[in-house]
Scaffold this motif. Structure first.
Motif, PDB file in Angstrom:
ATOM      1  N   GLN A 349       0.827  -1.200   0.000  1.00 16.51           N
ATOM      2  CA  GLN A 349       0.000   0.000   0.000  1.00 16.51           C
ATOM      3  C   GLN A 349       0.864   1.254   0.000  1.00 16.51           C
ATOM      4  OE1 GLN A 349      -2.054   0.700   3.841  1.00 16.51           O
ATOM      5  NE2 GLN A 349      -1.004  -1.147   4.567  1.00 16.51           N
ATOM      6  N   PHE A 371      -2.748  -5.999   0.670  1.00 16.21           N
ATOM      7  CA  PHE A 371      -3.011  -4.562   0.740  1.00 16.21           C
ATOM      8  C   PHE A 371      -2.351  -3.874  -0.454  1.00 16.21           C
ATOM      9  CE2 PHE A 371      -2.896  -6.043   5.171  1.00 16.21           C
ATOM     10  CZ  PHE A 371      -4.209  -5.767   5.521  1.00 16.21           C
ATOM     11  N   ASN A 373      -3.917  -0.798  -1.517  1.00  9.20           N
ATOM     12  CA  ASN A 373      -4.600   0.489  -1.500  1.00  9.20           C
ATOM     13  C   ASN A 373      -3.613   1.647  -1.600  1.00  9.20           C
ATOM     14  OD1 ASN A 373      -4.233  -0.873   1.186  1.00  9.20           O
ATOM     15  ND2 ASN A 373      -4.454   1.248   1.904  1.00  9.20           N
ATOM     16  N   GLY A 374      -4.106   2.794  -2.090  1.00 11.29           N
ATOM     17  CA  GLY A 374      -3.302   4.009  -2.130  1.00 11.29           C
ATOM     18  C   GLY A 374      -2.238   4.025  -3.200  1.00 11.29           C
ATOM     19  N   ASP A 397      -7.489  -4.855   0.810  1.00 11.26           N
ATOM     20  CA  ASP A 397      -7.860  -3.459   0.576  1.00 11.26           C
ATOM     21  C   ASP A 397      -7.320  -3.039  -0.787  1.00 11.26           C
ATOM     22  OD1 ASP A 397      -8.624  -0.832   0.710  1.00 11.26           O
ATOM     23  OD2 ASP A 397      -7.944  -0.531   2.769  1.00 11.26           O
ATOM     24  N   PHE A 398      -8.243  -2.637  -1.685  1.00 11.39           N
ATOM     25  CA  PHE A 398      -7.876  -2.158  -3.021  1.00 11.39           C
ATOM     26  C   PHE A 398      -8.222  -0.679  -3.193  1.00 11.39           C
ATOM     27  CE2 PHE A 398      -8.290  -6.691  -3.571  1.00 11.39           C
ATOM     28  CZ  PHE A 398      -7.313  -7.024  -4.512  1.00 11.39           C
ATOM     29  N   ARG A 399      -8.692  -0.037  -2.153  1.00  7.47           N
ATOM     30  CA  ARG A 399      -9.200   1.332  -2.295  1.00  7.47           C
ATOM     31  C   ARG A 399      -8.091   2.325  -2.633  1.00  7.47           C
ATOM     32  NH1 ARG A 399     -12.167   1.816   3.365  1.00  7.47           N
ATOM     33  NH2 ARG A 399     -10.172   0.828   3.912  1.00  7.47           N
ATOM     34  N   GLY A 400      -8.498   3.477  -3.143  1.00  6.03           N
ATOM     35  CA  GLY A 400      -7.547   4.548  -3.437  1.00  6.03           C
ATOM     36  C   GLY A 400      -6.861   4.415  -4.776  1.00  6.03           C
ATOM     37  N   ASN A 401      -7.221   3.421  -5.582  1.00  3.67           N
ATOM     38  CA  ASN A 401      -6.704   3.275  -6.948  1.00  3.67           C
ATOM     39  C   ASN A 401      -7.819   3.716  -7.896  1.00  3.67           C
ATOM     40  OD1 ASN A 401      -4.005   1.718  -6.551  1.00  3.67           O
ATOM     41  ND2 ASN A 401      -5.481   0.571  -5.310  1.00  3.67           N
ATOM     42  N   TRP A 412     -14.285  -4.012  -2.404  1.00  2.00           N
ATOM     43  CA  TRP A 412     -12.958  -3.422  -2.533  1.00  2.00           C
ATOM     44  C   TRP A 412     -12.132  -3.550  -1.261  1.00  2.00           C
ATOM     45  CZ3 TRP A 412     -11.247  -2.391  -7.181  1.00  2.00           C
ATOM     46  CH2 TRP A 412     -12.167  -2.162  -8.199  1.00  2.00           C
ATOM     47  N   PHE A 413     -12.765  -3.826  -0.139  1.00  2.00           N
ATOM     48  CA  PHE A 413     -12.007  -4.038   1.099  1.00  2.00           C
ATOM     49  C   PHE A 413     -12.827  -4.926   2.014  1.00  2.00           C
ATOM     50  CE2 PHE A 413     -14.742  -0.462   1.914  1.00  2.00           C
ATOM     51  CZ  PHE A 413     -15.096  -0.543   3.247  1.00  2.00           C
TER      52      PHE A 413
END
Length: 436
Positions: A349, A371, A373-374, A397-401, A412-413
């Motif tokens: 991440q 992880f 994310n980001g 967690d795959f968020r922030g992409n 996504w998470f």
């Protein structure tokens, strides 16, 4: 020749100084009261008449009388102490014979008495004699753990170099393990003398202040574990680290390290755990790291690393945990990571990775935590990845992409088998703290 002040005389000196300090404090308090009165009058514009100043003049006169009396008393006590402490000079060898029977913990503070005493106590010959008299008994087990409350631990880490060398050559000569979860030292140490501990296999020193990387440790050919985490080293990792061919664990988390990762790390063929997180290391990860076929834990998180991940990371077939979060990598996540069949944790991440999520990650059937994310990942998630996420992983967690896309309803998470639950990531944990 040597003169030693009797303990009764030392007590008298301390009492005289305490009395003088109390007297002077009283005088300063009186002077402060006078100054406050004058400042108050000046601030109020009060015109001080001669009659109004009479009490102040009397107060100042009392202060002078008390000051003269305290000075006279101190001179009288000093003269008395000189007469009481006037002892014949003793031969230095005789004094050394007597002092050698005193435990170092009580003995070393006597260095403050005189220069001659300081020179005696810091000599290598006296240190050896003192330890022979007071610390002759070794622990029953060679697996001797030096803990913070043990006198040997404090003496070895805090004490002068003469005592460190003497301990290394005698009392600690057969010790295999040194574990010191100490506090910050007032002055740094170089661990001089530790190179003589030829049987040492584990050296774990946490929260100590070192003067640069302790190069003396690189001469410990039997060493299997070197852990100096949370210690202030403020240096680079020397290329000569490759001398420790038996090393299995290298723990240097949060040691204020800088510079690049030496390619010589790849020569530590027996290395299983490499913890270098929370430093200021720069540059790319050298491809030589991929030669560490026995490596199980690799932690490089929270550094200033750049460049792309080595394409041959898939050669680390023993790898269980890979932490590389919070760096400044570029490029894509290498697909060779999908060959790490034993991998359980992959934390990438906040690393600025771009491109697609490798479909090969879907082959990691033992993976528990992922992880990503980001980052700056984009494109459609491969079906292989989407299929194994909710059924294989325990947290992800795959968020922030913002360019990353998945099928409708993709979670996504998640954590602990629950979709949409915030994963519990302990940002303050140290992956290399293992007291076993």
């Amino acid at each position: 020749m040597f003169s030693l002040l009797p303990l009764t005389a030392l007590d008298a000196v301390c009492a005289a100084l305490t009395s003088a300090r109390t007297s002077l404090k009283a005088q300063l308090d009186l002077i402060g009261a006078v100054e406050d009165r004058l400042r108050t009058d000046a601030a109020n514009g009060t015109r001080c008449e001669r009659a109004a100043l009479a009490p102040l003049a009397s107060l100042l006169a009392d202060i002078r009388v008390q000051s003269d009396a305290a000075t006279s008393e101190l001179r009288h006590r000093a003269a008395s102490l000189r007469r009481r402490c006037s002892v014949p000079l003793l031969p230095l060898e005789l004094v050394a014979l007597v002092l050698a029977w005193i435990h170092p913990r009580q003995l070393l503070p006597l260095r403050r008495i005189s220069r001659a005493c300081d020179e005696l106590l810091l000599s290598a010959s006296f240190a050896k004699r003192n330890l022979d008299r007071t610390l002759r008994v070794l622990p029953e087990s060679q697996q001797f753990y030096m803990v913070v409350t043990h006198p040997l631990a404090n003496l070895y880490v805090h004490g002068p170099a003469s005592y460190r060398s003497a301990l290394s050559g005698s009392v600690l000569a057969s010790v295999e393990t040194i574990f010191y979860p100490g506090k910050h030292l007032q002055h740094g140490t170089t661990l001089q003398g530790i190179e003589t501990l030829h049987h040492l296999t584990k050296l774990k020193l946490y929260h100590i202040r070192l003067r640069g990387f302790p190069l003396a440790t690189l001469q410990l050919s039997a060493l299997k574990e070197l852990s100096l985490s949370n210690s202030s080293i403020q240096d680079v990792i020397p290329p000569t680290i490759a001398q420790l061919q038996n090393l299995e664990t290298l723990g240097l988390t949060q040691c204020k390290l800088h510079g690049t990762l030496p390619r010589e790390l790849g020569q530590l063929k027996n290395l299983k755990k490499l913890f270098l997180g929370r430093n200021r290391l720069t540059g790319p990860i050298p491809p030589d790291i991929c030669n560490l076929s026995r490596l199980e834990n690799l932690a490089l998180h929270r550094n200033l690393l750049t460049g792309s991940l080595p394409s041959d990371l898939g050669r680390l077939q023993s790898l269980l945990h890979f932490f590389a979060a919070d760096n400044s990598f570029v490029g894509e996540i290498p697909g060779s990571l999908g060959r790490l069949a034993r991998l359980e944790t992959l934390d990438l991440q906040q690393c600025r990775f771009s491109g697609r999520v490798p479909a090969s990650l879907g082959n990691l059937l033992r993976l528990e935590s992922l992880f990503l994310n980001g980052n700056e990942l984009e494109g459609e998630l491969a079906e292989e990845v989407e299929a194994f996420v909710p059924f294989v992983l325990e947290e992800w967690d795959f968020r922030g992409n913002h360019g990353l896309r998945g099928s409708e309803g993709f979670a996504w998470f998640g954590a602990n088998g629950q979709i949409g639950v915030e994963p519990e990531i302990d940002e303050e944990s140290d992956y290399d703290v293992d007291l076993n």
